[in-house]
Design a protein around this motif. Sequence first.
Motif, PDB file in Angstrom:
ATOM      1  N   ALA A  57      -2.699 -23.888  24.345  1.00 17.18           N
ATOM      2  CA  ALA A  57      -2.186 -23.373  24.076  1.00 17.18           C
ATOM      3  C   ALA A  57      -1.059 -25.234  24.115  1.00 17.18           C
ATOM      4  CB  ALA A  57      -0.934 -23.050  24.265  1.00 17.18           C
ATOM      5  N   GLU A  58      -1.318 -25.777  25.125  1.00 18.95           N
ATOM      6  CA  GLU A  58      -1.158 -27.568  25.532  1.00 18.95           C
ATOM      7  C   GLU A  58      -1.913 -28.505  24.818  1.00 18.95           C
ATOM      8  OE1 GLU A  58      -2.036 -27.349  30.166  1.00 18.95           O
ATOM      9  OE2 GLU A  58      -1.182 -25.056  30.549  1.00 18.95           O
ATOM     10  N   ARG A  59      -2.941 -28.487  24.518  1.00 16.29           N
ATOM     11  CA  ARG A  59      -3.866 -29.142  24.138  1.00 16.29           C
ATOM     12  C   ARG A  59      -3.417 -28.932  22.254  1.00 16.29           C
ATOM     13  NH1 ARG A  59      -9.230 -27.657  24.648  1.00 16.29           N
ATOM     14  NH2 ARG A  59     -10.367 -29.241  23.469  1.00 16.29           N
ATOM     15  N   GLU A  60      -2.910 -28.158  22.168  1.00 12.30           N
ATOM     16  CA  GLU A  60      -1.806 -27.564  20.203  1.00 12.30           C
ATOM     17  C   GLU A  60      -1.185 -28.915  20.648  1.00 12.30           C
ATOM     18  OE1 GLU A  60      -4.627 -24.190  19.417  1.00 12.30           O
ATOM     19  OE2 GLU A  60      -3.065 -24.217  19.153  1.00 12.30           O
ATOM     20  N   LEU A  61      -0.697 -28.497  21.785  1.00 12.38           N
ATOM     21  CA  LEU A  61       1.206 -28.727  20.879  1.00 12.38           C
ATOM     22  C   LEU A  61       1.161 -30.355  21.730  1.00 12.38           C
ATOM     23  CD1 LEU A  61       3.126 -26.126  22.823  1.00 12.38           C
ATOM     24  CD2 LEU A  61       2.584 -26.632  20.261  1.00 12.38           C
TER      25      LEU A  61
ATOM     26  N   PRO B 239       4.905 -22.605  23.209  1.00 13.14           N
ATOM     27  CA  PRO B 239       3.550 -22.580  24.074  1.00 13.14           C
ATOM     28  C   PRO B 239       3.723 -20.791  23.554  1.00 13.14           C
ATOM     29  CG  PRO B 239       4.957 -23.759  25.519  1.00 13.14           C
ATOM     30  CD  PRO B 239       5.824 -24.204  24.803  1.00 13.14           C
ATOM     31  N   ILE B 240       3.349 -19.960  23.277  1.00 18.95           N
ATOM     32  CA  ILE B 240       4.241 -18.818  23.718  1.00 18.95           C
ATOM     33  C   ILE B 240       3.209 -17.199  23.570  1.00 18.95           C
ATOM     34  CG2 ILE B 240       4.451 -16.291  21.947  1.00 18.95           C
ATOM     35  CD1 ILE B 240       6.918 -18.656  20.827  1.00 18.95           C
ATOM     36  N   THR B 241       2.949 -17.413  25.043  1.00 17.60           N
ATOM     37  CA  THR B 241       1.823 -16.243  25.682  1.00 17.60           C
ATOM     38  C   THR B 241       1.908 -14.778  24.957  1.00 17.60           C
ATOM     39  OG1 THR B 241       1.766 -17.968  26.906  1.00 17.60           O
ATOM     40  CG2 THR B 241       0.606 -15.064  27.277  1.00 17.60           C
ATOM     41  N   LEU B 242       1.303 -14.215  24.419  1.00 18.14           N
ATOM     42  CA  LEU B 242       1.255 -13.250  23.942  1.00 18.14           C
ATOM     43  C   LEU B 242       0.443 -11.792  24.869  1.00 18.14           C
ATOM     44  CD1 LEU B 242       0.958 -13.287  20.056  1.00 18.14           C
ATOM     45  CD2 LEU B 242       2.656 -13.459  21.202  1.00 18.14           C
ATOM     46  N   ASP B 243       0.902 -10.919  24.647  1.00 21.27           N
ATOM     47  CA  ASP B 243       0.156  -9.327  25.712  1.00 21.27           C
ATOM     48  C   ASP B 243      -1.345 -10.050  25.228  1.00 21.27           C
ATOM     49  OD1 ASP B 243      -1.677  -7.387  26.095  1.00 21.27           O
ATOM     50  OD2 ASP B 243      -0.046  -6.222  25.307  1.00 21.27           O
ATOM     51  N   PRO B 244      -2.376  -9.729  25.857  1.00 19.37           N
ATOM     52  CA  PRO B 244      -3.596 -10.504  25.758  1.00 19.37           C
ATOM     53  C   PRO B 244      -4.685  -9.646  25.009  1.00 19.37           C
ATOM     54  CG  PRO B 244      -3.118 -10.568  28.403  1.00 19.37           C
ATOM     55  CD  PRO B 244      -1.935 -10.567  28.008  1.00 19.37           C
TER      56      PRO B 244
END
Length: 342
Positions: free
Chosen positions: A203-207, A223-228
């Motif tokens: 997510a960091e690289r995309e943003l 960046p949004i982290t969803l349930d793995p």
Amino acid sequence: MEQQVIELDGAIGGGQVLRSALSLSMVTGQAFRIKQIRARRSRPGLLRQHLTAVMAAAEVCGARIAGAELGSQELRFEPGAIRSGDYRFAIGTAGSCTLVLQTLLPALLQAPGTSRVRISGGTHNPLAPPVDFLTRSWLPLMRRMGAGIELDLLRHGFVPAGGGEIDVTVQPSQLTPLDLCERGALLSQQALALTAGLAPSVAERELNQVAKRLRWAAETLHPITLDPARGPGNVLLLEYVFEQVTEVFSAFGQVLLRAEKVADTAINQATDWLRSDAAVAEHLADQLLLPMALAGGGSFTTPRMTEHLHSNIAVIERFLPVTIECSEEGPERLRVEVRNGR
């Protein structure tokens, strides 16, 4: 007297030809037969999500069907009366929930009562609009046309695992015409990078790529982290909120595809649309056409004619007494107008 059957050639487009035919058959009561379904695609015929759409449509209107099986390139569909109800449909793969839903919505808006629909499968599929596109871009315009639709995303479902689910409530509604030829002023913009079961660096690289190419400020990058357990999965969403329309552009992470390339895909879509001065991009254009035809009128501007738009016009004009005129207003601005009557 035997009912006249509308004959369609599925080779003029992909799955949208089938979905539009199903929607229009349900609302008009006209039977159809389609041959060469998705004939020019790498895997022709009915895939799981297309078959789910057919079976779901048949359940909603009590249709008689023939040819509804995986891989089939021919289908006959004879609709009955539209029924409201509490429906559940499982695609069984990461096939698109949103495309199945959009097949059913025109009919459910004309049902005798409120309906609730739960669909499980893929909510974020590279070959279909993600749920975020529906909730942020398409449904607000449908509501402006009078549609009573509420959509909740219960679980994300990425390719290849699927397992996502949406819950939708549809009130009987009469659609009214909509004219959407100008965007208006830009109100806000943001980027959302969703990841499930992947390293935060994706997510960091995309943003970072969004910030670099579009020069967006840090506070617009999320960046949004969803349930793995919902992964592995990744989608980048670029949202532009204008006075008259909100557009959402998406790109999906894939194995062996660099995060920067994922970002570039969404950025290129967005900049192409922004440069055009048209009100809606190509995916929204596809999905506004049928509701406008059912409303008996409307117009929008879009950058160019696409295969989807062309084939959708052809199918709509077979079922409804409407005229759809397309006129170029510039090198990257096509005006599409829907009028009642031939």
